[in-house]
Design a protein around this motif. Structure first.
Motif, PDB file in Angstrom:
ATOM      1  N   PRO A   1     -21.622 -21.059 -19.170  1.00 18.58           N
ATOM      2  CA  PRO A   1     -22.894 -21.721 -19.479  1.00 18.58           C
ATOM      3  C   PRO A   1     -23.439 -21.395 -20.863  1.00 18.58           C
ATOM      4  N   PHE A   2     -23.063 -20.228 -21.392  1.00 17.27           N
ATOM      5  CA  PHE A   2     -23.601 -19.803 -22.684  1.00 17.27           C
ATOM      6  C   PHE A   2     -22.506 -19.694 -23.744  1.00 17.27           C
ATOM      7  N   SER A   3     -21.479 -20.510 -23.603  1.00 15.07           N
ATOM      8  CA  SER A   3     -20.386 -20.481 -24.582  1.00 15.07           C
ATOM      9  C   SER A   3     -20.803 -21.073 -25.919  1.00 15.07           C
ATOM     10  N   ARG A   4     -21.860 -21.903 -25.889  1.00 14.90           N
ATOM     11  CA  ARG A   4     -22.356 -22.474 -27.143  1.00 14.90           C
ATOM     12  C   ARG A   4     -23.864 -22.606 -27.074  1.00 14.90           C
ATOM     13  N   ASP A   5     -24.483 -22.686 -28.241  1.00 10.82           N
ATOM     14  CA  ASP A   5     -25.925 -22.842 -28.333  1.00 10.82           C
ATOM     15  C   ASP A   5     -26.292 -24.294 -28.014  1.00 10.82           C
TER      16      ASP A   5
ATOM     17  N   ASP B   1     -21.164 -29.986  -5.616  1.00  7.20           N
ATOM     18  CA  ASP B   1     -20.578 -28.655  -5.736  1.00  7.20           C
ATOM     19  C   ASP B   1     -21.461 -27.593  -5.098  1.00  7.20           C
ATOM     20  N   ALA B   2     -22.778 -27.845  -5.061  1.00  2.00           N
ATOM     21  CA  ALA B   2     -23.700 -26.855  -4.500  1.00  2.00           C
ATOM     22  C   ALA B   2     -25.025 -27.501  -4.147  1.00  2.00           C
ATOM     23  N   ILE B   3     -25.714 -26.863  -3.207  1.00  2.00           N
ATOM     24  CA  ILE B   3     -27.077 -27.226  -2.842  1.00  2.00           C
ATOM     25  C   ILE B   3     -27.954 -25.995  -3.059  1.00  2.00           C
ATOM     26  N   VAL B   4     -29.107 -26.192  -3.671  1.00  9.47           N
ATOM     27  CA  VAL B   4     -30.067 -25.107  -3.869  1.00  9.47           C
ATOM     28  C   VAL B   4     -31.317 -25.427  -3.054  1.00  9.47           C
TER      29      VAL B   4
ATOM     30  N   SER C   1     -29.226 -24.941 -13.166  1.00  3.10           N
ATOM     31  CA  SER C   1     -28.988 -25.288 -14.569  1.00  3.10           C
ATOM     32  C   SER C   1     -27.745 -24.594 -15.114  1.00  3.10           C
ATOM     33  N   MET C   2     -27.570 -23.317 -14.792  1.00  4.13           N
ATOM     34  CA  MET C   2     -26.385 -22.595 -15.267  1.00  4.13           C
ATOM     35  C   MET C   2     -25.107 -23.175 -14.681  1.00  4.13           C
ATOM     36  N   MET C   3     -25.155 -23.584 -13.422  1.00  9.60           N
ATOM     37  CA  MET C   3     -23.983 -24.216 -12.827  1.00  9.60           C
ATOM     38  C   MET C   3     -23.733 -25.590 -13.448  1.00  9.60           C
ATOM     39  N   ALA C   4     -24.811 -26.314 -13.733  1.00 12.99           N
ATOM     40  CA  ALA C   4     -24.662 -27.634 -14.358  1.00 12.99           C
ATOM     41  C   ALA C   4     -24.026 -27.520 -15.737  1.00 12.99           C
ATOM     42  N   LYS C   5     -24.266 -26.410 -16.409  1.00 17.66           N
ATOM     43  CA  LYS C   5     -23.718 -26.233 -17.754  1.00 17.66           C
ATOM     44  C   LYS C   5     -22.207 -26.006 -17.756  1.00 17.66           C
ATOM     45  N   VAL C   6     -21.625 -25.791 -16.573  1.00 18.97           N
ATOM     46  CA  VAL C   6     -20.165 -25.750 -16.462  1.00 18.97           C
ATOM     47  C   VAL C   6     -19.708 -26.920 -15.583  1.00 18.97           C
ATOM     48  N   ASN C   7     -20.488 -28.020 -15.666  1.00 18.91           N
ATOM     49  CA  ASN C   7     -20.141 -29.295 -15.031  1.00 18.91           C
ATOM     50  C   ASN C   7     -20.104 -29.246 -13.507  1.00 18.91           C
ATOM     51  N   LYS C   8     -20.952 -28.442 -12.921  1.00 18.08           N
ATOM     52  CA  LYS C   8     -21.098 -28.434 -11.473  1.00 18.08           C
ATOM     53  C   LYS C   8     -22.229 -29.384 -11.083  1.00 18.08           C
TER      54      LYS C   8
ATOM     55  N   LEU D   1     -20.141 -17.961 -10.157  1.00 20.84           N
ATOM     56  CA  LEU D   1     -19.162 -18.397 -11.155  1.00 20.84           C
ATOM     57  C   LEU D   1     -18.120 -17.334 -11.465  1.00 20.84           C
ATOM     58  N   GLN D   2     -18.278 -16.140 -10.836  1.00 19.94           N
ATOM     59  CA  GLN D   2     -17.344 -15.030 -11.078  1.00 19.94           C
ATOM     60  C   GLN D   2     -17.209 -14.754 -12.572  1.00 19.94           C
ATOM     61  N   ARG D   3     -18.390 -14.595 -13.184  1.00 14.89           N
ATOM     62  CA  ARG D   3     -18.415 -14.442 -14.632  1.00 14.89           C
ATOM     63  C   ARG D   3     -19.585 -13.546 -15.024  1.00 14.89           C
ATOM     64  N   ASN D   4     -19.389 -12.682 -15.982  1.00 19.09           N
ATOM     65  CA  ASN D   4     -20.455 -11.801 -16.439  1.00 19.09           C
ATOM     66  C   ASN D   4     -21.347 -12.556 -17.428  1.00 19.09           C
ATOM     67  N   LEU D   5     -22.375 -13.212 -16.902  1.00 16.89           N
ATOM     68  CA  LEU D   5     -23.226 -14.052 -17.737  1.00 16.89           C
ATOM     69  C   LEU D   5     -24.148 -13.240 -18.629  1.00 16.89           C
ATOM     70  N   GLN D   6     -24.470 -12.010 -18.243  1.00 15.73           N
ATOM     71  CA  GLN D   6     -25.278 -11.172 -19.135  1.00 15.73           C
ATOM     72  C   GLN D   6     -24.511 -10.853 -20.415  1.00 15.73           C
ATOM     73  N   ARG D   7     -23.223 -10.582 -20.243  1.00 17.20           N
ATOM     74  CA  ARG D   7     -22.396 -10.325 -21.426  1.00 17.20           C
ATOM     75  C   ARG D   7     -22.312 -11.582 -22.287  1.00 17.20           C
ATOM     76  N   ASP D   8     -22.138 -12.746 -21.639  1.00 13.04           N
ATOM     77  CA  ASP D   8     -22.055 -14.008 -22.377  1.00 13.04           C
ATOM     78  C   ASP D   8     -23.335 -14.286 -23.153  1.00 13.04           C
ATOM     79  N   LEU D   9     -24.470 -13.989 -22.527  1.00 11.76           N
ATOM     80  CA  LEU D   9     -25.756 -14.238 -23.176  1.00 11.76           C
ATOM     81  C   LEU D   9     -25.929 -13.308 -24.375  1.00 11.76           C
ATOM     82  N   GLN D  10     -25.546 -12.058 -24.210  1.00 11.25           N
ATOM     83  CA  GLN D  10     -25.629 -11.107 -25.317  1.00 11.25           C
ATOM     84  C   GLN D  10     -24.719 -11.529 -26.469  1.00 11.25           C
ATOM     85  N   LYS D  11     -23.539 -12.014 -26.130  1.00 12.08           N
ATOM     86  CA  LYS D  11     -22.594 -12.471 -27.153  1.00 12.08           C
ATOM     87  C   LYS D  11     -23.163 -13.658 -27.928  1.00 12.08           C
ATOM     88  N   LEU D  12     -23.793 -14.600 -27.200  1.00 13.86           N
ATOM     89  CA  LEU D  12     -24.405 -15.749 -27.854  1.00 13.86           C
ATOM     90  C   LEU D  12     -25.540 -15.287 -28.762  1.00 13.86           C
ATOM     91  N   GLY D  13     -26.358 -14.348 -28.278  1.00 14.25           N
ATOM     92  CA  GLY D  13     -27.459 -13.835 -29.088  1.00 14.25           C
ATOM     93  C   GLY D  13     -26.979 -13.202 -30.382  1.00 14.25           C
TER      94      GLY D  13
END
Length: 652
Positions: A47-51, A84-87, A99-106, A633-645
């Motif tokens: 979800p945070f691979s790009r700005d 793919d999911a119900i919230v 929103s985070m799931m939608a950002k990876v096309n869910k 998503l089996q993904r460390n999104l905190q790390r991804d967010l820090q990397k984007l920052g």
């Protein structure tokens, strides 16, 4: 035969040796899994691979355009295919996950029981006044902050923030005899100014104040361990707690399982200072004697640099997140009460049941995420599923209690913010400095005695002054909100009665003596009956207390309404009228409860998000969403967010 004493000595020696071996084994296992967790998702886009920010569009004030986004009523024909999911629930915890799931096309369907999306982020308009119901102020929204970065990505940079006054909070300790302010303490944001605010008010207590904030900072530094206990495998975290591994790593347990009051008593004997340092317990709803010191530490550090309010009002939050969900083929539908979670008969969750009038609609998806709170989630599940899964949810519900009920008073004022001199700050007004004793006495009162009671805590805010677009949107008007706590038990007997039809006794709790006088007047002038507001007894008392501090507002009411714990249950679906989910006490923040209150429910296909995962409030709920999305998503999104920052900082 071997001597029993020597056998006992041998056992003790072996036990002594092993009690140090087990934690070492536990630490080693945690290290292996942590390495695995932090390496997740490095090869794929997240979800945070790009700005995703874009130039900010003008504020949308057209009501039809806004309604189309945040009040899209449920119809079976609107349900997307191949979800793919119900919230369940559209609070910030639910919207952020979607929103985070939608950002990876869910493709995600969000279902909201109220007639508008947003949960505690929604607003309502009555008689030319707009009121927020839960977003009063938010900290840590400076440009370089992680929370700001997360919100910017979820809204594509469309949500702007207006800072409150530098003196964003004011503490008022009242003289019990006179009812007048005895001590007024302005709290300023911005680095050292925050701590200095307390020192200026209590110069003789500087050493105690600085020691208290050293403890606050140390407590917050252990939040990474709390997150670890929610994302690593459940069996491993339970094992780590049982083997006593966590105290070997740090002092999380020391801070999370002790009360705020215990630390206040350690650092000072000054009762005024204790009340001041614990003043914002209303932001999480547990008085100092019950509250976990850890959550108070999070709260104080959250606001140390000041506070902000959403430009255009609190409904802007949902308004700008929902399009990111729709862009991936999902929907956010309102007036959609989920009454059951569907399973496949073998313990796996496969969808939900939505009740619409007398009809039930079953909606299927391989993943269901609940933002409805743990208590409501358990009620939606069948006993068979709970038993087959051995989920900790039932244990949590039996051991951790819901938070306290809340009462809110909404006052519309005739006159602009400028004319009435309304500040962009909050006031915390206390009955006295014995805040635990006063809270306990009030909450244990019989409702019949309320007419003579003084409310122990009032939170007073002027939302219209926090958003300069309010005057553009509602010229000549302004608004005030007054909030306190009240027991669910005062109103419980009317919990099954429909809103607006709860009977005379319920209304009697809310009405003042003038009700009878006005009723007699309306016998002669029935056409006036709906032209004048009725003020409830408890509201009249709160109004008088508020006007002690703002006497120029006394005759300016254009609208006056009160919400009780039953109101909260009706509009935001809280189980007992609470606004902060499960109680933020030391039981909730015990190591075992921290492990059990996690996104992965141990029921296949079912996840939790929001306030009950991490902590309460906007920031707590949205980070609960981040942790939940990481798990799904089996993904460390905190790390991804820090990397984007870091990448954005390098570009600057």
């Amino acid at each position: 035969m071997e001597d029993p004493l020597s056998m006992s000595s041998g056992f003790l020696a072996e036990y002594t040796r092993l009690k140090y071996v087990f934690p070492v084994i536990g630490v080693t296992l945690l290290g292996v899994f942590l390495k695995s967790f932090f390496s997740r998702g490095k090869e794929t886009a997240g979800p945070f691979s790009r700005d995703t920010r874009r130039p900010r569009a003008p504020l949308v004030v057209d009501r039809a355009a806004r309604k189309a986004v945040i009040q899209n009523r449920f119809q079976e024909s609107k349900i997307p295919q191949d979800l793919d999911a119900i919230v369940i629930g559209s609070g910030i915890g639910g919207l952020s996950v979607a929103s985070m799931m939608a950002k990876v096309n869910k493709k995600v369907l969000v279902l909201e029981q109220h007639d508008r999306a947003g949960g505690c982020c929604h607003t309502f308009v009555e008689k030319g006044f707009e009121f927020d119901v839960g977003i009063h102020y938010i900290g840590e929204l400076e440009e370089e902050n992680k929370l700001r970065l997360l919100i910017d990505q979820l809204t594509e940079g469309q949500l702007a923030w207006q800072p409150l006054d530098n003196n964003f909070d004011t503490i008022v300790l009242t003289n019990k005899s006179t009812g007048k302010p005895a001590k007024v303490i302005p709290i300023r944001g911005g680095g050292d100014a925050y701590i200095q605010s307390f020192i200026d008010a209590f110069p003789a207590e500087e050493a105690a104040i600085r020691r208290f904030f050293v403890l606050i900072n140390e407590a917050e530094s252990h939040m990474s361990t709390l997150v670890m206990l929610k994302v690593l495998p459940y069996w491993l975290c339970r094992l780590a707690v049982r083997l006593g591994v966590i105290p070997w790593l740090n002092r999380l347990k020391y801070f999370s399982e002790r009360s705020l009051k215990s630390f206040l008593d350690e650092v000072t004997t000054n009762e005024d200072l204790k009340a001041a340092l614990g003043y914002c317990y209303g932001d999480y709803g547990s008085p100092p004697a019950e509250a976990s010191f850890l959550v108070h530490a999070l709260l104080l550090n959250h606001y140390k640099d000041g506070a902000y309010y959403p430009f255009g009002g609190a409904s802007e939050i949902a308004f700008h997140i929902i399009p990111t969900i729709v862009a991936a083929g999902g929907r956010v539908l309102t007036s959609a009460r989920v009454t059951g979670i569907v399973d496949d008969g073998h313990g796996r969750v496969v969808g939900v049941r939505v009740t619409k009038g007398s009809q039930e609609v079953e909606v299927r998806a391989p993943i269901v995420v609940s933002d409805a709170g743990i208590v409501n989630t358990v009620r939606m599940l069948s006993k068979d599923v709970l038993e087959k899964s051995r989920s900790p949810l039932s244990q949590v519900v039996s051991s951790v209690k819901p938070g306290y009920g809340c009462m809110s008073v909404y006052i519309g004022l005739r006159g602009s913010n400028e004319k009435l001199n309304l500040p962009a700050r909050n006031y915390w007004i206390f009955k006295g400095n014995k805040i635990d004793d006063d809270f306990a006495a009030f909450m244990s009162m019989d409702s019949a005695d309320l007419i003579d009671a003084t409310v122990p805590l009032l939170y007073v805010s002027f939302p219209s002054a926090k958003d300069y677009t309010f005057e553009q949107r509602y010229p000549g008007n302004s608004c005030c909100a007054v909030i306190t706590f009240a027991p669910w038990e005062w109103f419980e007997s009317w919990k099954d009665a429909p809103k607006g039809r709860r009977g005379e006794e319920y209304n009697e709790l809310k009405q003042i003596i003038a009700r009878a006088m006005w009723k007699q007047t309306c016998e002669l002038f029935p056409h006036l009956k709906d032209k004048v507001r009725l003020i409830t007894r408890d509201v009249a008392k709160q109004q008088n207390q508020t006007c002690e501090h703002f006497p120029h507002l006394k005759d300016k009411e254009g609208y006056f309404e009160v919400g009780t714990p039953l109101t909260n249950q009706h509009y935001i679906g809280s189980s007992r009228g609470e606004i902060y989910g499960m109680n933020h006490d030391t039981t909730r923040f015990s190591l075992q409860s921290i492990v059990d209150m996690r996104p992965d429910t141990q029921i296949p296909g079912l996840y939790l998000t929001g306030q009950d995962v991490c902590a309460c409030g906007f920031a707590g709920a949205i980070f609960g969403g981040l942790i939940c999305a990481s798990t799904i998503l089996q993904r460390n999104l905190q790390r991804d967010l820090q990397k984007l920052g870091k990448s954005l900082k390098n570009l600057d």
